[in-house]
Write a protein that holds these residues in place. Structure first.
Motif, PDB file in Angstrom:
ATOM      1  N   GLY A  59       2.271  24.163 -55.985  1.00  0.00           N
ATOM      2  CA  GLY A  59       2.694  22.959 -56.686  1.00  0.00           C
ATOM      3  C   GLY A  59       2.312  21.692 -55.937  1.00  0.00           C
ATOM      4  O   GLY A  59       1.883  20.703 -56.541  1.00  0.00           O
ATOM      5  N   HIS A  60       2.451  21.713 -54.615  1.00  0.00           N
ATOM      6  CA  HIS A  60       2.079  20.545 -53.814  1.00  0.00           C
ATOM      7  C   HIS A  60       0.565  20.354 -53.750  1.00  0.00           C
ATOM      8  O   HIS A  60       0.100  19.286 -53.345  1.00  0.00           O
ATOM      9  CB  HIS A  60       2.657  20.669 -52.404  1.00  0.00           C
ATOM     10  CG  HIS A  60       4.150  20.595 -52.360  1.00  0.00           C
ATOM     11  ND1 HIS A  60       4.865  19.647 -53.061  1.00  0.00           N
ATOM     12  CD2 HIS A  60       5.070  21.361 -51.715  1.00  0.00           C
ATOM     13  CE1 HIS A  60       6.163  19.832 -52.842  1.00  0.00           C
ATOM     14  NE2 HIS A  60       6.309  20.856 -52.037  1.00  0.00           N
ATOM     15  N   SER A  77       5.595  14.984 -55.491  1.00  0.00           N
ATOM     16  CA  SER A  77       6.036  16.361 -55.747  1.00  0.00           C
ATOM     17  C   SER A  77       7.170  16.794 -54.829  1.00  0.00           C
ATOM     18  O   SER A  77       7.928  17.722 -55.158  1.00  0.00           O
ATOM     19  CB  SER A  77       4.862  17.325 -55.597  1.00  0.00           C
ATOM     20  OG  SER A  77       4.334  17.285 -54.278  1.00  0.00           O
ATOM     21  N   ARG A  85       6.605  19.653 -60.505  1.00  0.00           N
ATOM     22  CA  ARG A  85       5.910  19.534 -59.225  1.00  0.00           C
ATOM     23  C   ARG A  85       4.417  19.289 -59.428  1.00  0.00           C
ATOM     24  O   ARG A  85       3.788  18.542 -58.682  1.00  0.00           O
ATOM     25  CB  ARG A  85       6.160  20.790 -58.395  1.00  0.00           C
ATOM     26  CG  ARG A  85       5.880  20.617 -56.909  1.00  0.00           C
ATOM     27  CD  ARG A  85       6.179  21.902 -56.142  1.00  0.00           C
ATOM     28  NE  ARG A  85       7.601  22.059 -55.864  1.00  0.00           N
ATOM     29  CZ  ARG A  85       8.355  23.033 -56.354  1.00  0.00           C
ATOM     30  NH1 ARG A  85       7.849  23.927 -57.180  1.00  0.00           N
ATOM     31  NH2 ARG A  85       9.632  23.101 -56.035  1.00  0.00           N
TER      32      ARG A  85
END
Length: 363
Positions: free
Chosen positions: A232-233, A161, A155
């Protein structure tokens, strides 16, 4: 006997497969949801910590699906988790549910209770059958944690992602439908292959954040509001200080000596906290120093409201942050936590870490 257990991160995947391999009937708790939280909050003491409320909701949902036996590990020391089974049993009895609670307390609480519970639960024809199922479930829990770790890494580097989310969401939907160890491992291997096919941008240098704190709030995505996905994004590489694999290695697989990494965290924490304060308070302090030494950009402490061990750790982390010049943010979670404010704090913390890295590169 229709067995159920708490929904704690990836634990349910291995537990379900383990008992299915032994021919037991399993009623796995539904994935934690707002409904789970609302049910548990309604029937639990108002000021009790969040994990108990969620677990109570888990048990009620499972009992309504036919479960009649609840399995739970125990605890000791100054942490309320050791009282969970007693309190939850009384809550369910008051609601009119008649279920059997089987609690596996720590081995230093006595061998006989553990032995009696093993005989009661694991009705197998041979010890070899139990060992085989145990080895298979150990492989599954390690693979499940690896998938989570891999998804966090992919990600952070992925061109898109959100492709990771599509794969992981499909994996969680299908994992409830498979039966036994072989089908579970087959699905896991397929998921790993799909994650490895995602296009990456290896020129990225993601911010690295360690998640520390109370184990349940670290490993259960619903409780921590999917913090790994959110970070993660934002292009953050996330690592968890505690996972089911970490716990099993330290407390079971390498008992009584413990794992090398966890013992190292105890050593690192000792100048700030010499003794056990219950839960994972000592590990939290040691993990913060551990990630600082590994070159991480910062850490986030996750804890349920009123968690006594983590409150002790939180007060100490102020000194750790100051002494090491290392950013540490604390996020306290309960049923009233608002996602919008939570996301804003994550974004601000990531921006802070990015600016610090830029300043260091210029300097």
């Amino acid at each position: 006997m229709k067995i159920t257990f708490p929904h704690m991160g990836n634990v349910y995947i291995a537990t379900k497969a383990f008992f299915e391999e032994l021919g037991q009937e399993v009623v796995p708790p539904p994935i934690c949801s707002r409904k789970t939280l609302e049910i548990g909050t309604k029937y639990s003491p108002e000021t009790i910590c969040l994990p108990l409320k969620i677990m109570t909701g888990n048990f009620i949902e499972s009992i309504e699906k036919g479960a009649d036996t609840v399995l739970l590990v125990g605890s000791c020391g100054p942490c309320r988790f050791g009282f969970y089974s007693t309190l939850e049993k009384h809550i369910l009895e008051d609601m009119g549910y008649n279920v059997d609670f089987i609690v596996f307390d720590p081995i230093y609480e006595g061998i006989k209770p553990i032995k009696d519970n093993i005989v009661k639960v694991f009705k197998v024809e041979s010890i070899g059958e139990l060992i085989r199922a145990g080895k298979l479930s150990w492989q599954i829990i390690k693979t499940a944690d690896y998938i989570t770790q891999l998804s966090n890494k992919v990600r952070a580097y992925a061109v898109d992602s959100y492709q990771v989310d599509l794969i992981i969401n499909s994996y969680y939907r299908q994992i409830e439908k498979v039966y036994g160890g072989e089908e579970t491992i087959e699905l896991m291997n397929k998921t790993i292959d799909n994650l490895n096919k995602i296009k990456l941008d290896n020129s990225k240098e993601p911010i690295k954040i360690g998640l520390i704190g109370e184990i349940y709030t670290i490993i259960e995505p619903f409780v921590n509001l999917e913090v790994e996905r959110k970070l993660g994004h934002m292009g953050v590489l996330v690592e968890k200080s505690l996972t089911p694999t970490t716990w099993v290695e330290h407390h079971i697989a390498k008992f009584p000596f413990g794992s090398k990494t966890e013992n190292e965290k105890y050593r690192l924490a000792k100048p700030y906290l010499e003794t056990l304060v219950g839960g994972h308070g000592r590990e939290t302090v040691g993990s913060a120093i551990y990630y600082a030494n590994k070159g991480f950009d910062g850490v986030i402490q996750l804890l349920p409201l009123n968690c006594m061990p983590e409150i002790v750790a939180k007060s100490i982390l102020c000194n750790v942050s100051k002494d090491l010049n290392f950013p540490i943010m604390t996020l306290i979670l309960d049923e009233m936590t608002g996602e919008a404010g939570y996301l804003t704090r994550l974004e601000a913390f990531v921006d802070l870490l990015k600016r610090r890295r830029e300043e260091k590169s210029v300097g």
